[in-house]
Scaffold this motif. Structure first.
Motif, PDB file in Angstrom:
ATOM      1  N   TRP A  56      -8.097  -9.434 -17.076  1.00 21.26           N
ATOM      2  CA  TRP A  56      -8.254  -8.100 -16.532  1.00 21.26           C
ATOM      3  C   TRP A  56      -7.037  -8.285 -15.349  1.00 21.26           C
ATOM      4  O   TRP A  56      -6.404  -7.119 -15.237  1.00 21.26           O
ATOM      5  CB  TRP A  56      -9.163  -7.761 -15.870  1.00 21.26           C
ATOM      6  CG  TRP A  56     -10.756  -7.846 -16.751  1.00 21.26           C
ATOM      7  CD1 TRP A  56     -10.682  -7.663 -18.198  1.00 21.26           C
ATOM      8  CD2 TRP A  56     -11.966  -7.722 -16.356  1.00 21.26           C
ATOM      9  NE1 TRP A  56     -11.694  -7.471 -18.595  1.00 21.26           N
ATOM     10  CE2 TRP A  56     -12.770  -7.684 -17.644  1.00 21.26           C
ATOM     11  CE3 TRP A  56     -12.735  -7.864 -15.087  1.00 21.26           C
ATOM     12  CZ2 TRP A  56     -14.114  -7.665 -17.702  1.00 21.26           C
ATOM     13  CZ3 TRP A  56     -14.144  -7.793 -15.211  1.00 21.26           C
ATOM     14  CH2 TRP A  56     -14.649  -7.759 -16.488  1.00 21.26           C
ATOM     15  N   GLN A  57      -6.648  -9.198 -14.614  1.00 22.76           N
ATOM     16  CA  GLN A  57      -5.388  -9.435 -13.741  1.00 22.76           C
ATOM     17  C   GLN A  57      -4.201  -9.282 -14.637  1.00 22.76           C
ATOM     18  O   GLN A  57      -3.319  -8.623 -14.160  1.00 22.76           O
ATOM     19  CB  GLN A  57      -5.708 -10.728 -13.127  1.00 22.76           C
ATOM     20  CG  GLN A  57      -6.683 -10.637 -12.072  1.00 22.76           C
ATOM     21  CD  GLN A  57      -6.771 -11.944 -11.319  1.00 22.76           C
ATOM     22  OE1 GLN A  57      -7.117 -13.239 -11.687  1.00 22.76           O
ATOM     23  NE2 GLN A  57      -6.248 -12.063 -10.018  1.00 22.76           N
ATOM     24  N   ALA A  58      -4.147  -9.880 -15.693  1.00 17.25           N
ATOM     25  CA  ALA A  58      -3.167  -9.697 -16.562  1.00 17.25           C
ATOM     26  C   ALA A  58      -2.772  -8.554 -17.118  1.00 17.25           C
ATOM     27  O   ALA A  58      -1.760  -7.820 -17.117  1.00 17.25           O
ATOM     28  CB  ALA A  58      -3.112 -10.775 -17.790  1.00 17.25           C
ATOM     29  N   ASP A  59      -3.927  -7.504 -17.352  1.00 15.66           N
ATOM     30  CA  ASP A  59      -3.697  -6.213 -17.672  1.00 15.66           C
ATOM     31  C   ASP A  59      -3.084  -5.614 -16.790  1.00 15.66           C
ATOM     32  O   ASP A  59      -2.256  -4.682 -16.972  1.00 15.66           O
ATOM     33  CB  ASP A  59      -5.093  -5.600 -18.231  1.00 15.66           C
ATOM     34  CG  ASP A  59      -5.816  -6.216 -19.431  1.00 15.66           C
ATOM     35  OD1 ASP A  59      -4.985  -6.592 -20.242  1.00 15.66           O
ATOM     36  OD2 ASP A  59      -7.162  -6.036 -19.366  1.00 15.66           O
ATOM     37  N   TRP A  60      -3.630  -5.720 -15.266  1.00 17.43           N
ATOM     38  CA  TRP A  60      -2.881  -5.008 -14.244  1.00 17.43           C
ATOM     39  C   TRP A  60      -1.534  -5.317 -14.020  1.00 17.43           C
ATOM     40  O   TRP A  60      -0.479  -4.424 -13.985  1.00 17.43           O
ATOM     41  CB  TRP A  60      -3.404  -5.427 -12.927  1.00 17.43           C
ATOM     42  CG  TRP A  60      -4.840  -4.687 -12.835  1.00 17.43           C
ATOM     43  CD1 TRP A  60      -6.104  -5.067 -12.960  1.00 17.43           C
ATOM     44  CD2 TRP A  60      -4.922  -3.251 -12.291  1.00 17.43           C
ATOM     45  NE1 TRP A  60      -7.034  -3.910 -12.641  1.00 17.43           N
ATOM     46  CE2 TRP A  60      -6.258  -2.799 -12.331  1.00 17.43           C
ATOM     47  CE3 TRP A  60      -3.752  -2.324 -11.963  1.00 17.43           C
ATOM     48  CZ2 TRP A  60      -6.737  -1.505 -11.653  1.00 17.43           C
ATOM     49  CZ3 TRP A  60      -4.279  -1.010 -11.604  1.00 17.43           C
ATOM     50  CH2 TRP A  60      -5.646  -0.475 -11.584  1.00 17.43           C
ATOM     51  N   GLU A  61      -1.151  -6.537 -14.257  1.00 16.74           N
ATOM     52  CA  GLU A  61       0.531  -7.129 -14.378  1.00 16.74           C
ATOM     53  C   GLU A  61       1.371  -6.349 -15.296  1.00 16.74           C
ATOM     54  O   GLU A  61       2.118  -6.054 -14.902  1.00 16.74           O
ATOM     55  CB  GLU A  61       0.519  -8.395 -14.151  1.00 16.74           C
ATOM     56  CG  GLU A  61      -0.100  -9.264 -12.882  1.00 16.74           C
ATOM     57  CD  GLU A  61       0.544  -8.659 -11.697  1.00 16.74           C
ATOM     58  OE1 GLU A  61       1.689  -8.545 -11.557  1.00 16.74           O
ATOM     59  OE2 GLU A  61      -0.249  -8.421 -10.833  1.00 16.74           O
ATOM     60  N   ARG A  62       0.473  -6.339 -16.487  1.00 17.17           N
ATOM     61  CA  ARG A  62       1.462  -5.840 -17.679  1.00 17.17           C
ATOM     62  C   ARG A  62       1.360  -4.508 -17.789  1.00 17.17           C
ATOM     63  O   ARG A  62       2.390  -4.049 -18.088  1.00 17.17           O
ATOM     64  CB  ARG A  62       0.805  -6.667 -19.008  1.00 17.17           C
ATOM     65  CG  ARG A  62       1.545  -6.066 -20.269  1.00 17.17           C
ATOM     66  CD  ARG A  62       1.106  -6.858 -21.599  1.00 17.17           C
ATOM     67  NE  ARG A  62      -0.647  -6.401 -21.641  1.00 17.17           N
ATOM     68  CZ  ARG A  62      -1.597  -7.135 -21.270  1.00 17.17           C
ATOM     69  NH1 ARG A  62      -1.515  -8.507 -21.171  1.00 17.17           N
ATOM     70  NH2 ARG A  62      -2.771  -6.636 -21.535  1.00 17.17           N
ATOM     71  N   ASP A  63       0.370  -3.871 -17.686  1.00 20.18           N
ATOM     72  CA  ASP A  63       0.039  -2.479 -17.945  1.00 20.18           C
ATOM     73  C   ASP A  63       0.099  -1.579 -16.762  1.00 20.18           C
ATOM     74  O   ASP A  63       0.285  -0.253 -16.827  1.00 20.18           O
ATOM     75  CB  ASP A  63      -1.062  -2.221 -18.973  1.00 20.18           C
ATOM     76  CG  ASP A  63      -0.938  -3.045 -20.029  1.00 20.18           C
ATOM     77  OD1 ASP A  63       0.139  -3.099 -20.513  1.00 20.18           O
ATOM     78  OD2 ASP A  63      -2.173  -3.454 -20.571  1.00 20.18           O
ATOM     79  N   GLY A  64      -0.256  -2.095 -15.710  1.00 19.70           N
ATOM     80  CA  GLY A  64      -0.291  -1.227 -14.325  1.00 19.70           C
ATOM     81  C   GLY A  64      -1.718  -0.597 -14.327  1.00 19.70           C
ATOM     82  O   GLY A  64      -1.842   0.435 -13.694  1.00 19.70           O
ATOM     83  N   ILE A  65      -2.532  -0.755 -15.249  1.00 16.78           N
ATOM     84  CA  ILE A  65      -3.956  -0.393 -15.325  1.00 16.78           C
ATOM     85  C   ILE A  65      -4.916  -1.365 -15.595  1.00 16.78           C
ATOM     86  O   ILE A  65      -4.505  -2.383 -16.275  1.00 16.78           O
ATOM     87  CB  ILE A  65      -4.055   1.099 -16.056  1.00 16.78           C
ATOM     88  CG1 ILE A  65      -5.322   1.613 -15.990  1.00 16.78           C
ATOM     89  CG2 ILE A  65      -3.734   0.503 -17.586  1.00 16.78           C
ATOM     90  CD1 ILE A  65      -5.410   2.952 -16.644  1.00 16.78           C
ATOM     91  N   GLY A  66      -5.816  -1.337 -15.224  1.00 14.58           N
ATOM     92  CA  GLY A  66      -6.939  -2.422 -15.761  1.00 14.58           C
ATOM     93  C   GLY A  66      -8.295  -2.052 -15.136  1.00 14.58           C
ATOM     94  O   GLY A  66      -8.433  -1.084 -14.529  1.00 14.58           O
TER      95      GLY A  66
END
Length: 169
Positions: A56-66
């Protein structure tokens, strides 16, 4: 697509980007057998819950949402996790709306409150992907939340651990 959703306040909740220090709450909530009552795979181990948080942290870093950590503003206590992340329903790119709360906080309307904020965010920032909710077939409590939000079953998908209902607005 711009979401700018690191932190959102609702009437009773603070929804904020997940962080590394959320690990104890993630393990407690995500590994609780009661929160996984309808999960055919059962409750994840503490290590698996930690891996989920890291994704979920990686989602935020990659996509700007999570998914957010759902907290009570007055205490800062994490009572659940939920929100939107990029996902696939079969071959279709979607925004998956997820919610999982500590059993101590069930029945208070927190899941629909958090979910409405996520839906509002999607409506403002990402119109090219539909918001979907995927529930295990016997998970009536999650299905009640989906219906309360105006979602209806539109199909069923087979995953490695079993079939899931797909809900759409």
């Amino acid at each position: 697509m711009t979401f700018e959703a690191d932190e959102i306040r609702t009437d009773r909740l603070l929804l904020r980007r997940v962080r590394g220090d959320d690990l104890p709450a993630a393990v407690e909530i995500l590994s609780d057998p009661e929160t996984n009552r309808f999960n055919p795979s059962g409750a994840p181990s503490a290590a698996e819950a930690g891996e989920m948080l890291a994704k979920w942290q990686a989602d935020w870093e990659r996509d700007g949402i999570g998914y957010w950590a759902v907290t009570l503003p007055e205490s800062g206590a994490v009572i659940g996790f939920g929100g939107l992340r990029f996902h696939f329903a079969g071959e279709e790119p979607v925004l998956n709306l997820f919610y999982r709360f500590s059993p101590d906080h069930w029945g208070r309307g927190y899941a629909p409150e958090m979910a409405r904020a996520a839906i509002d965010l999607a409506d403002r920032g990402c119109t090219d992907r539909p918001v979907v909710i995927m529930t295990d077939l016997p998970n009536e409590p999650s299905q009640r939340v989906a219906r309360k939000l105006g979602f209806a079953v539109t199909g069923e998908l087979q995953f490695s651990d079993g079939p899931m209902l797909v809900w759409r607005r």
